[in-house]
Design a protein around this motif. Structure first.
Motif, mmCIF file in Angstrom:
data_model
loop_
_atom_site.group_PDB
_atom_site.id
_atom_site.type_symbol
_atom_site.label_atom_id
_atom_site.label_comp_id
_atom_site.label_asym_id
_atom_site.label_seq_id
_atom_site.Cartn_x
_atom_site.Cartn_y
_atom_site.Cartn_z
ATOM 1 N N MET A 48 0.817 -1.207 0.000
ATOM 2 C CA MET A 48 0.000 0.000 0.000
ATOM 3 C C MET A 48 0.852 1.260 0.000
ATOM 4 O O MET A 48 1.859 1.365 0.714
ATOM 5 C CB MET A 48 -0.911 0.018 1.229
ATOM 6 N N ASP A 73 -0.130 2.827 4.853
ATOM 7 C CA ASP A 73 0.935 2.829 3.848
ATOM 8 C C ASP A 73 2.100 1.964 4.321
ATOM 9 O O ASP A 73 2.481 1.987 5.498
ATOM 10 C CB ASP A 73 1.424 4.254 3.594
ATOM 11 N N CYS A 108 0.928 2.424 -5.424
ATOM 12 C CA CYS A 108 1.037 1.029 -4.966
ATOM 13 C C CYS A 108 1.943 0.223 -5.896
ATOM 14 O O CYS A 108 2.692 -0.650 -5.447
ATOM 15 C CB CYS A 108 -0.344 0.380 -4.898
ATOM 16 N N THR A 112 5.209 -1.625 -4.573
ATOM 17 C CA THR A 112 5.288 -3.072 -4.760
ATOM 18 C C THR A 112 6.566 -3.457 -5.502
ATOM 19 O O THR A 112 7.262 -4.414 -5.128
ATOM 20 C CB THR A 112 4.056 -3.582 -5.519
#
Length: 295
Positions: A48, A73, A108, A112
């Motif tokens: 996130m 987050d 995101c 990621t």
């Protein structure tokens, strides 16, 4: 970096860009008093980043909208996880949803990808001949200035959410002497060591000086000049190890140049302090998130 003022300015511009004269579809199909609720749901796994930006897009469209995050987050999520609920006037929910998703899906995606690179760097510990970096406990993954114009604060923040670190934010933050700078100086008869010493005389004592080298023969001059960081640009693994040995802790060692997830473990095993990865922001894929209607 990613302050409320920065978020507000960017989100305002995005909402204005998307609906400069209102949302024609909502205005002609949705009753003015209609109230609804949607959920932000992950369609795939990820990390996130940007939950506050997601909320800001709705709140700036209409302060009556209520956004309730279900994740923070930096937290990982799996497919199907509910990440937030949003309730309010349906017209405004539907008008703001794409802006909210555009920001959050990209952030995101960056977080990621960064998480994947950080995990790859950690794999170096399992490789034969692994060397511990001199400056940090583990090799750091950092971003670059290869960001989307106007979105740098969002993208660099997302890198941190993914476990990475930021390189300089912009040209005003540190001295970074690259190949074209050196070529221009050479035309004036100024060598690398002399250039670094000249820079040091002009900047404040807190200003960091980094120098990019593309061959081992340049390292002694960078050290002689007193560079704080030496970037080994597009070095082979063999030369990277040799460069780490030559520098011997006298400067931070950064490796750069076409870094991939597959290549990072071996590069990190050489003992470099930092690996900079432009792909974190210039070649990222947005994570698939969806807003599902509840009522």
């Amino acid at each position: 970096m990613l302050t409320r003022q920065v978020i507000r300015k960017a989100v305002e511009a995005a909402l204005e860009e998307d609906a400069p004269n209102g949302d024609i579809t909502c205005a002609t199909t949705i009753p003015l008093q209609a109230w609804g609720e949607v959920r932000l749901v992950a369609r795939e796994r990820g990390v996130m980043s940007g939950i506050d930006v997601f909320a800001a897009a709705f709140k700036m469209q209409n302060p009556e909208i209520v956004v309730t995050p279900a994740i923070a987050d930096g937290e990982r999520f799996e497919p199907g996880r509910m990440l937030a609920t949003v309730s309010g006037p349906v017209r405004d929910l539907l008008t703001a949803e794409r802006v909210a998703l555009n920001f959050t899906q990209r952030m995101c995606g960056i977080a990621t990808m960064t998480d994947t690179f950080v995990a790859a760097a950690d794999q170096a510990r399992t490789l034969p001949g692994y060397r511990v970096p001199r400056t940090y406990d583990a090799t750091r993954i950092v971003d670059t200035r290869k960001t989307t114009p106007g979105l740098r604060p969002f993208e660099k923040y997302a890198v941190v959410c993914g476990g990475g670190h930021n390189h300089r934010y912009g040209l005003s933050d540190a001295v970074m002497v690259k190949d074209n700078h050196l070529a221009a100086l050479a035309e004036q008869g100024i060598d690398m060591a002399g250039a670094i010493r000249h820079i040091r005389e002009q900047v404040g004592h807190t200003t960091h000086i980094e120098v990019e080298v593309d061959r081992l023969e340049q390292i002694p001059a960078a050290l002689d000049g007193g560079a704080d960081t030496i970037m080994l640009d597009n070095f082979t693994l063999e030369d990277t190890r040799a460069g780490v040995d030559m520098i011997d802790g006298r400067a931070i060692v950064e490796a750069s140049g076409t870094m991939t997830v597959e290549r990072v473990p071996e590069v990190a095993s050489t003992g470099v302090d930092v690996i900079s990865v432009g792909a974190l922001t210039h070649s990222v894929r947005s994570i698939d998130l969806g807003l599902d209607w509840v009522r």
